[in-house]
Structures are given as structure tokens and as C-alpha cells.
Design an enzyme around this catalytic site. Structure first.
Site, PDB file in Angstrom:
ATOM      1  N   TYR A 528       0.816  -1.218   0.000  1.00  0.00           N
ATOM      2  CA  TYR A 528       0.000   0.000   0.000  1.00  0.00           C
ATOM      3  C   TYR A 528       0.846   1.263   0.000  1.00  0.00           C
ATOM      4  O   TYR A 528       0.406   2.308  -0.498  1.00  0.00           O
ATOM      5  CB  TYR A 528      -0.951   0.002   1.204  1.00  0.00           C
ATOM      6  CG  TYR A 528      -0.300   0.221   2.548  1.00  0.00           C
ATOM      7  CD1 TYR A 528      -0.214   1.496   3.102  1.00  0.00           C
ATOM      8  CD2 TYR A 528       0.218  -0.850   3.276  1.00  0.00           C
ATOM      9  CE1 TYR A 528       0.379   1.696   4.345  1.00  0.00           C
ATOM     10  CE2 TYR A 528       0.803  -0.660   4.509  1.00  0.00           C
ATOM     11  CZ  TYR A 528       0.884   0.618   5.047  1.00  0.00           C
ATOM     12  OH  TYR A 528       1.466   0.820   6.270  1.00  0.00           O
ATOM     13  N   ASP A 578      -4.508  -4.311   3.154  1.00  0.00           N
ATOM     14  CA  ASP A 578      -3.407  -3.441   2.739  1.00  0.00           C
ATOM     15  C   ASP A 578      -2.921  -3.778   1.328  1.00  0.00           C
ATOM     16  O   ASP A 578      -2.354  -2.922   0.637  1.00  0.00           O
ATOM     17  CB  ASP A 578      -2.219  -3.575   3.696  1.00  0.00           C
ATOM     18  CG  ASP A 578      -2.489  -2.951   5.065  1.00  0.00           C
ATOM     19  OD1 ASP A 578      -3.480  -2.205   5.183  1.00  0.00           O
ATOM     20  OD2 ASP A 578      -1.714  -3.216   5.994  1.00  0.00           O
ATOM     21  N   LYS A 623      -7.549  -7.590   8.467  1.00  0.00           N
ATOM     22  CA  LYS A 623      -6.802  -8.728   7.932  1.00  0.00           C
ATOM     23  C   LYS A 623      -7.422  -9.995   8.520  1.00  0.00           C
ATOM     24  O   LYS A 623      -8.154  -9.946   9.520  1.00  0.00           O
ATOM     25  CB  LYS A 623      -5.314  -8.676   8.331  1.00  0.00           C
ATOM     26  CG  LYS A 623      -4.527  -7.489   7.816  1.00  0.00           C
ATOM     27  CD  LYS A 623      -3.068  -7.558   8.279  1.00  0.00           C
ATOM     28  CE  LYS A 623      -2.296  -6.318   7.848  1.00  0.00           C
ATOM     29  NZ  LYS A 623      -0.878  -6.348   8.300  1.00  0.00           N
ATOM     30  N   ASP A 633      -7.496   2.772   8.851  1.00  0.00           N
ATOM     31  CA  ASP A 633      -6.546   2.589   7.753  1.00  0.00           C
ATOM     32  C   ASP A 633      -7.174   1.802   6.599  1.00  0.00           C
ATOM     33  O   ASP A 633      -6.926   2.063   5.415  1.00  0.00           O
ATOM     34  CB  ASP A 633      -5.301   1.797   8.182  1.00  0.00           C
ATOM     35  CG  ASP A 633      -4.846   2.056   9.599  1.00  0.00           C
ATOM     36  OD1 ASP A 633      -5.621   2.626  10.394  1.00  0.00           O
ATOM     37  OD2 ASP A 633      -3.725   1.661   9.922  1.00  0.00           O
ATOM     38  N   ARG A 703      -2.625   9.498  11.789  1.00  0.00           N
ATOM     39  CA  ARG A 703      -2.606   8.966  10.419  1.00  0.00           C
ATOM     40  C   ARG A 703      -3.798   8.051  10.162  1.00  0.00           C
ATOM     41  O   ARG A 703      -4.269   7.952   9.028  1.00  0.00           O
ATOM     42  CB  ARG A 703      -1.298   8.234  10.129  1.00  0.00           C
ATOM     43  CG  ARG A 703      -1.213   7.841   8.652  1.00  0.00           C
ATOM     44  CD  ARG A 703       0.185   7.528   8.178  1.00  0.00           C
ATOM     45  NE  ARG A 703       0.713   6.289   8.673  1.00  0.00           N
ATOM     46  CZ  ARG A 703       1.900   6.138   9.246  1.00  0.00           C
ATOM     47  NH1 ARG A 703       2.673   7.202   9.419  1.00  0.00           N
ATOM     48  NH2 ARG A 703       2.330   4.978   9.664  1.00  0.00           N
ATOM     49  N   TRP A 707      -5.874   8.477   6.821  1.00  0.00           N
ATOM     50  CA  TRP A 707      -6.203   7.480   5.799  1.00  0.00           C
ATOM     51  C   TRP A 707      -7.705   7.512   5.488  1.00  0.00           C
ATOM     52  O   TRP A 707      -8.122   7.479   4.318  1.00  0.00           O
ATOM     53  CB  TRP A 707      -5.841   6.077   6.281  1.00  0.00           C
ATOM     54  CG  TRP A 707      -4.392   5.706   6.355  1.00  0.00           C
ATOM     55  CD1 TRP A 707      -3.743   5.196   7.447  1.00  0.00           C
ATOM     56  CD2 TRP A 707      -3.414   5.750   5.308  1.00  0.00           C
ATOM     57  NE1 TRP A 707      -2.430   4.936   7.151  1.00  0.00           N
ATOM     58  CE2 TRP A 707      -2.196   5.265   5.839  1.00  0.00           C
ATOM     59  CE3 TRP A 707      -3.443   6.159   3.974  1.00  0.00           C
ATOM     60  CZ2 TRP A 707      -1.033   5.168   5.098  1.00  0.00           C
ATOM     61  CZ3 TRP A 707      -2.272   6.069   3.226  1.00  0.00           C
ATOM     62  CH2 TRP A 707      -1.085   5.582   3.775  1.00  0.00           C
TER      63      TRP A 707
END
Length: 869
Positions: A528, A578, A623, A633, A703, A707
């Protein structure tokens, strides 16, 4: 270069009309004390007409500059030093004593009177030390200091009474007399090789302002209180003759001030220890300052400040000052606008500038405007000299500054910038009088050391216009340039640290060039981070059309995707969201090339999303190894590819699922108190970082929200306008934007690693979240999703990034610093404040910051709506 041909007839007619009108008009100067009406000199009219025609002709920048300098001889013809009868009046003959103790004020006054009454000549100060109070010059008097002569000015403020009309920092008032003063006189001079010693120090005069010691107070009054009182009087329209200071107040006098005088010469003398500004002609015409040596390091100790003056020559002078060496003024705020007399036709040449805030400075008291300034053949060099050329103003001062020329200047070391133009001086943008700066031309200027080469900050509504640099070399530059709201910047044969800079590239271009130099051929492997960086290259390619950016995307993808569509190191069975992000580059390449293997590779990623495990409420797991969890994210990792694939390959049903991912994640992570989104949510509430009631993590990682918000504005590029969920996404953006703005650091404009904790111990300003928020807000405003009030928030953040996070290298590349390497939840990562600030690391040139930084630059520098440029 354009060749100068015959100008259109319309231009001839305009110039002819201009000259005729000027010849038939009069110039009226209105001050608080007098009205002066004069008919302009024909040569002056010609200069004005010539400047007008140059602005109309379709010439190149170099040609205009050459023609502008050709007008200097015409200006110099008007600057003629006064000539005096060959008669001397020695002050010793009028009772003066040269022992440095006897008060010679009366003797000097008598000598001046005798000289003036006899038709003029020289008042001679012979060798010796002569103590005096205020000296008032009269017409046709040359105050001449012989070699070895020193005038010592009294340290008793009462010796500078009676009070006189004067200006203090561009404001008219009645105050102590300047040490050497002339009011409404003509043909006056101060000459010779002697010394003028104001005897100011921290015990007298300077202590009224000096920052190193507590200001002296009488009845609770201080210098700052008096200056503020004068500002209020001016703003309230109190007539100048009623603004009375002097004894009991702390408004310092200037050293030399000819006020509303004609034909002034100051030549050869040495000046030291001034209360404040040393040479300060006000509303004067035909002024020559030549071969003067100034050493005075007190507060506000400017060297030579022509204010609202016309036809001024400053040449072969030495400046070693506590403030600006030369500072051109034209009145402050209401007084400058009331009198409305610009400083114009000023020639500076052959001067040496040592210490000071600026070498050649225009402002800040510039409300009446300034035009036609020529500086050449000067040397500026000192670690204590802040700038070479400086223009300073704000929206309280206003003013129009135009036609400023500098050439053949050798700058050794300056502390800040070689060229600085700043619209945010002192009070900043808090007034109603928008300044204008245009037509600033610099040629053959070299420097050896500075923090910036150019530091140019205008306003969105009033950008700095038409700045050109030709044949300039800036070495030892630590931080490149700062350019904000600048239009028409031209760079020809300009180098910074040996690297040619022919145009002011956007920061995205500079970063792209640096990335390709550090990572030639391909950026990195499939992940990513690579996808984020390549997305920025794609947008830069769209804006520039530079095929190198396309080739870089393709070569990077081709290094991991073979001609069968197989993706190296991609493991679909991991169900790692990702791994999806770089799929956007596959769609891009398939669209541009038509090569089927890119589509084949993209289809594999789309299949992963079909099979990807979900929460019971329909959200993609982050995941496989993070069951039942959605992280902020993950929206950026999966949703932009999902939306672009659906739009490109006609899967309209997917848009409902994409909208659901965003709305679910916001609902489960949003904190009602702050409006911010927590980093993650565990539907099972089994993770040690998850709240037992809500399943949310405890902190707002910068962050993570970056994202999510970038994904919002990017997905909206593909959600059809009529889709029922589109407004839901826009409303999410509108809910989170004020929360983002509320946690912006007020000083730097940046954002923190943990958003709501500010400067708490361990927390730090982080580059990737700052870039992501800037990009989100700027793009949101451009596309109409957000109110325009968020554009200044984005701009401040971007400016802060340039100041705080950009590093410069000798090979011409730049780096982005202080990007958090990684942060997650689970497997020992408890989501605590301590984890985010102490158990994570940051580094330079991490792609998670580089890509968003480039995207932010593209939005603010290349795509800003025309109405805001």
C-alpha cells in the site's frame, strides 16, 4: 527574448494623453501643518510617462528591466546637491568651546543664524569635542564638521525642547526635536569628515525601548504605552498638532530629520549612538546621502529612512546598525493614507551593509506607497544581517509598492532570506487595507549563506505580482524557498546550491524528482505504501503531462507484475486489505495502455474483496489475523480501488457496499465529544485495546484518521452524482472537518501524532497526518464538499510542513522528515497513548508521508480554484 518593435498606436495615444495631463496638473501635498503646491518638473513628467509606456509595451522581463535601468540617469539629473557661498562661520567665534563639557548649543544657534542671515555658507565645527542640544538648520546653511571634530549631543532630553512637528514611526506628532532638524527649509547640508555622536546607550534614550532592561517608567508610563496612545490618536483622527508628547513621555527623537525640505545633502560624516532612526528625511525633494559612515546598534536604529521623499540618492555609505540599514517609508496607516505621498525615484548604489535587520528595506510604514527604487553595486555581509532585500507590510499598513530593482549585489551571509516580501509583518492580516507589491526585479545577485533564497508571502486576494530574478546564484541555502501567493515569478539563469532553478516548481514536482533520484527505475515492492506514492505520481502526470512520471509508475508496477498478470509477493489467502491499495495503479495502466495483464492482476484483487471476511454488520476485516476488526486505515487500503474498479468496469451495485463501509466505520468509531474517529473498532470486544462496551480503541491516532479522510475524498471521484449514498459520504466529511481543524496546532499549523493531546509529554507533530489532512481539506474545498473557510486551514498546514518537515540536500533533492513508521493494534500494541508516542518510531522519506505530501501540493499549488489563486 521578444524584439522591441513599433508599439501600437493606442499605446502612443495613452502615453501622449498621460504626459499632457501631467503637464496641465499640479501636485498638492497636504500635511498637518502646511499646504505646498508645486508644478512638476518636466523631466519628472517624462520619467513617469516612460515608466507608464514600459508597463504597456509587450516586452520580455529582461527587456523591461534593461529599459527601466536606463531611466536612472534621468532621475540622477534631478538630484543636484545644493551649492553654498564660500563663507565660513566658525562656532568658536560665537563662544563655543571644544572641551566636550561646555554647552555649545547657543553658540551653534548664533552661528547658524548669522550664516543664514548673510545669505548662506558653512557653519564650521572645528577640531574638538563640542557638547550641544538640538541643532536647527536654516536655508542655505551647510553644517560642516572638520576632520577631528565631534558633536556630542546632550543626554538630557530637556535640551531637545522646544517641541517640534515631527514623525515617529510614520506617525505625525509634536515631540522632542530631532538632534539635527530642519523644517520647511531648502539648500541645507551636513558635511565633513567629523563625527556626530548621539551618546545614546542603555542609560539614556535606548532604555526607553531597550528590551534587555526593564523600561523606565514615570507615573506608570512607558515607551510602548506612548506609542499605543499615538496610534489611537492617529486612528481617531486627532489633528497632528494636538498629539503632544515630549517631557513625561518616552517617544524617542530621530538623529537627523529634514522635514518638508528641498535640496538636502548629508555627506562624509560619521554617525553613532543614535536614539533611533539616524537619517530620516520626511516629505523632502532632492536628497543626497553620500559617503556617510553609520555605526549605531540601539533599538530601532535604522540607518537611512527616506519617508515620502522624491528623488533621493544614497551612495557609497557604510551601515552597521541595530535595525534596517536603509528603510524606505511613506507614513503609517491613517497618516500615510491622509497625506498620501509615496517615496519615489530612489537610487541606492555602492553601499556596504553589515549588521541590521535588512539591507535595502521598503516598509513597514508604507501606507503612502513606494515606486521606482534602484539599488546596485552594494555589498551585504554579516551573520547579524537578516535579509538583503526586504519588503514588509500588512493589511493595516496597506500601500502599493512597485517597480523595485536590484542588481550587481554581493551578499555574503545573511541570517534569514536573501529576498523577503512579507504581507504578514507584525499585526498580520487584520486590517481593511490590502497591500499590493508588484514588479520586483533582481539581477546578478549572489549570496554565500542564508536560510532561504526567496521568502515571499502574499495574500490569496492580493498575490505578490511579477517578481523576476536573472543571473542570480544562491549558495549555502539551508531551506530552499518559501513561496505563498505569488503570481508571475520568473527565474532565468538562477541557481540554488549549484542547482539550476529555471522555474519555481511545485513541491510535488521537487519531491517527485527527489524520489526518482533516490529510487531510480522503480519505487518499491507491491504494498500500500508503493500504491500511495504512485497515486501521487499519477495525479502529477495528469497535471504536468510529463511522460517520466507515467514511465515511473509503469516501471514500478512492471517490476512486480509480470505479463501474465501474476503479482509477486501477493498472497490473497492472507486477506490483508493493505494489499489492495496498489490496485488503483493497475486500473490506471490498463486504461492508458489497454494491455490485458494489468486487468488480469486487478481482477485478482477484486476477487479478494468478494471473498474477504466481514464483521456481522458487513465491514471488511482489516486482515484475516485481525478478526472482527475495522481500522480506519483499511478504508483507504480497500475503498478507492473498490470504487474505481466499480466505475471502470461497470459494477454499480458495489457503490452501496462502499458507502456502507464508510458509514459503518464512522458510526462505530466516532467520539461524540470531539467529533474525531478512534483508530479501530472490534465488533467482538475481545481485544485488550477495545472498550468493553463500545469496542472502540482508546486514542485518536492521526494517520489513522488521515487514511480515512483521504479515502472519503478519493472515493467521491467515482460514486455517481445520483447515487443515494453520495450525500452520506459528503456529510461524514462535513462532520469530521471541524474536528480536524479544532486539533490543528495553532502555532505551526500541523497536526499531532495523537490528535487531541497537543504538546503533552512525548507527543509530536507528525508529517503524514499533516499531509493527509491538508490534502483532504484542500480537495474537499476545491470540489465543493467543504466550505471555503477550510482552505486557510489547509494552507497553514502546508506552510507548516515546508517549514518544519522539509530537509534540503546538497545534491538538490529534498526529504520529508518525521513520518511515523507504523502503528497498529493487537499483538502487543495496546492502543494506549504511551504506545503511539513512545513505542512507535518515525523516519525520513517514508512513502506514507511522501505520497500525501505530493497530493497536498498538487491540490494547493496546481489545482486550486481560479477564484482563490
Amino acid at each position: 527574448m521578444l524584439v522591441l518593435g513599433r508599439p501600437p498606436l493606442a499605446i502612443y495615444y495613452q502615453v501622449t494623453a498621460c504626459v499632457t495631463w501631467l503637464h496641465d496638473s499640479a501636485v498638492r501635498i497636504e500635511t498637518g501643518w502646511m499646504n505646498m503646491t508645486t508644478r512638476p518638473h518636466k523631466l519628472s513628467l517624462l520619467i513617469v510617462a516612460l515608466f507608464s509606456v514600459f508597463s504597456l509595451l509587450p516586452l520580455s522581463g529582461c527587456e523591461k528591466e534593461r529599459l527601466a535601468w536606463e531611466q536612472v540617469p534621468a532621475i540622477l539629473q534631478q538630484i543636484v546637491p545644493p551649492v553654498f557661498p564660500q563663507r565660513d562661520f566658525n562656532i568658536m567665534d560665537f563662544g563655543a568651546r571644544g572641551d566636550g563639557l561646555y554647552d555649545c548649543s547657543d553658540a551653534i544657534r548664533k552661528a547658524i543664524s548669522a550664516c543664514a542671515d548673510s545669505g548662506g555658507g558653512r557653519v564650521l565645527i572645528p577640531e574638538g569635542n563640542f557638547l550641544t542640544g538640538a541643532i536647527h538648520l536654516r536655508s542655505n546653511v551647510n553644517l560642516h564638521l572638520a576632520e577631528g571634530a565631534t558633536l556630542l549631543f546632550s543626554v538630557d532630553p530637556d535640551d531637545f525642547t522646544p517641541l517640534v512637528p515631527t514623525r515617529y514611526e510614520g506617525m505625525a506628532c509634536i515631540n522632542y526635536s530631532p538632534f539635527i532638524y530642519a523644517f520647511e527649509q531648502e539648500n541645507i547640508a551636513i558635511t565633513g569628515s567629523g563625527t556626530l555622536d548621539g551618546q545614546a546607550d542603555r542609560a539614556v534614550w535606548w532604555e526607553w525601548k531597550e528590551l534587555e532592561v526593564k523600561p523606565r517608567q514615570v507615573d506608570g508610563k512607558t515607551h510602548d504605552a506612548d506609542r499605543d496612545a499615538l496610534l489611537r490618536m492617529m486612528a481617531d483622527g486627532v489633528p497632528p498638532e494636538q498629539r503632544i508628547f515630549g517631557p513625561g513621555h518616552f517617544i524617542r527623537p530621530n538623529f537627523i530629520q529634514p522635514y518638508q525640505c528641498r535640496n538636502v545633502l548629508i555627506e562624509g560624516v560619521k554617525i553613532k549612538n543614535s536614539p533611533m532612526w539616524e537619517i530620516h528625511p520626511v516629505l523632502c525633494t532632492n536628497v543626497t546621502v553620500r559617503n556617510v559612515h553609520i555605526e549605531s546598534h540601539g533599538p530601532n536604529n535604522d540607518g537611512c529612512n527616506p519617508e515620502s521623499c522624491k528623488n533621493v540618492l544614497i551612495e557609497n555609505c557604510w551601515f552597521d546598525t541595530g535595525d534596517d540599514c536603509i528603510a524606505i517609508k511613506s507614513g503609517r496607516n491613517e497618516d500615510g493614507r491622509r497625506i498620501n505621498v509615496p517615496s519615489e525615484n530612489i537610487v541606492i548604489r555602492g553601499c556596504t551593509m553589515k549588521d541590521g535587520h535588512g539591507g535595502v528595506v521598503i516598509g513597514s510604514e508604507i501606507s503612502g506607497g513606494c515606486r521606482n527604487v534602484f539599488a546596485e553595486d552594494c555589498v551585504m555581509d554579516s551573520p547579524n544581517l537578516d535579509r538583503a532585500l526586504r519588503i514588509k507590510t500588512n493589511s493595516l499598513r496597506g500601500g502599493v509598492v512597485e517597480n523595485i530593482h536590484m542588481r550587481n549585489v554581493a551578499v555574503g551571509e545573511v541570517k534569514e532570506a536573501v529576498v523577503l516580501i512579507d504581507f504578514n509583518y507584525m499585526e498580520g492580516d487584520v486590517g481593511q487595507h490590502t497591500p499590493v507589491v508588484r514588479n520586483v526585479h533582481i539581477a546578478n545577485v549572489s549570496s554565500r549563506k542564508s536560510r532561504y533564497a526567496l521568502h515571499l508571502i502574499g495574500y490569496e486576494r492580493s498575490p505578490i505580482q511579477n517578481v523576476s530574478l536573472t543571473a542570480c546564484q544562491f549558495e549555502g541555502v539551508q531551506s530552499g524557498n518559501i513561496l505563498q501567493h505569488v503570481e508571475g515569478l520568473q527565474l532565468q539563469r538562477v541557481t540554488i546550491n549549484g542547482v539550476p532553478v529555471e522555474r519555481p516548481d511545485a513541491w510535488a514536482v521537487r519531491m517527485a524528482e527527489s524520489i526518482m533520484k533516490r529510487n531510480p527505475g522503480a519505487y518499491d515492492d507491491w504494498d500500500y505504501v508503493t500504491g500511495t506514492v504512485l497515486s501521487a505520481f499519477e495525479e502529477l502526470w495528469r497535471e504536468s503531462g510529463d511522460s517520466r512520471y507515467f514511465d515511473y509508475i509503469r516501471s514500478t508496477v512492471d517490476s512486480v507484475v509480470d505479463t501474465s498478470g501474476h503479482i509477486a509477493d501477493y498472497h490473497p489467502q492472507d486477506f490483508n486489505i493493505d494489499e489492495i491499495r496498489e490496485g488503483c495503479d493497475l486500473i490506471f495502466l490498463h486504461r492508458q495502455t489497454g494491455e490485458a495483464h494489468y486487468k488480469t492482476a486487478a481482477d485478482q484483487l477484486r476477487q479478494q474483496l468478494r471473498d474477504h471476511p466481514r464483521t456481522r454488520s458487513g465491514g471488511f476485516w482489516h486482515k484475516l489475523r485481525y478478526p472482527w476488526q475495522m481500522w480506519l486505515d483499511g478504508l483507504y487500503m480497500g475503498a478507492p480501488f473498490y470504487a474505481e474498479y466499480a466505475a471502470e468496469y461497470n459494477e454499480p451495485a458495489a457503490f452501496d457496499d462502499i458507502v456502507h463501509q464508510f458509514t459503518l466505520c464512522e458510526r462505530m468509531t466516532r467520539d461524540a465529544g470531539t467529533g474525531l474517529l478512534c483508530h479501530g473498532w472490534d465488533e467482538s470486544r475481545e481485544q485488550n485495546w477495545a472498550d468493553s462496551q463500545t469496542g472502540r480503541s482508546a486514542n485518536f491516532w492521526g494517520r489513522g484518521l488521515g487514511w480515512y479522510t483521504m479515502a472519503l475524498v478519493d472515493v467521491l471521484d467515482f460514486i455517481p452524482a445520483g447515487h443515494s449514498g453520495r450525500d452520506s459520504l459528503i456529510n461524514i466529511l462535513r462532520r469530521v472537518a471541524p474536528a480536524m481543524a479544532s486539533v490543528q496546532d495553532k502555532e505551526t499549523g500541523l497536526w499531532w501524532q495523537v490528535l487531541d493531546q497537543g504538546p503533552r509529554a512525548g507527543n509530536y507533530l507528525e508529517s503524514s497526518v499533516s499531509a493527509m489532512f491538508v490534502y483532504t481539506l484542500a480537495k474537499g474545498v476545491r470540489l465543493g464538499y467543504l466550505d471555503s473557510k477550510y482552505l486557510p486551514v489547509a494552507q497553514k498546514g502546508f506552510d507548516g510542513m515546508i517549514t518544519e518537515f522539509i530537509a534540503y540536500h546538497s545534491d538538490g533533492t529534498i526529504s520529508l522528515t518525521k513520518t511515523c513508521t507504523t502503528a497498529g493494534l493487537g499483538y502487543g500494541r495496546d492502543g494506549s497513548y504511551d504506545y503511539y508516542v513512545n513505542q512507535t518510531e518515525y523516519r525520513d522519506n517514508d512513502g506514507k508521508g511522501l505520497g500525501p505530501f505530493m497530493l497536498a501540493s498538487i491540490e494547493l499549488e496546481l489545482r486550486r480554484p481560479a477564484s482563490t489563486k
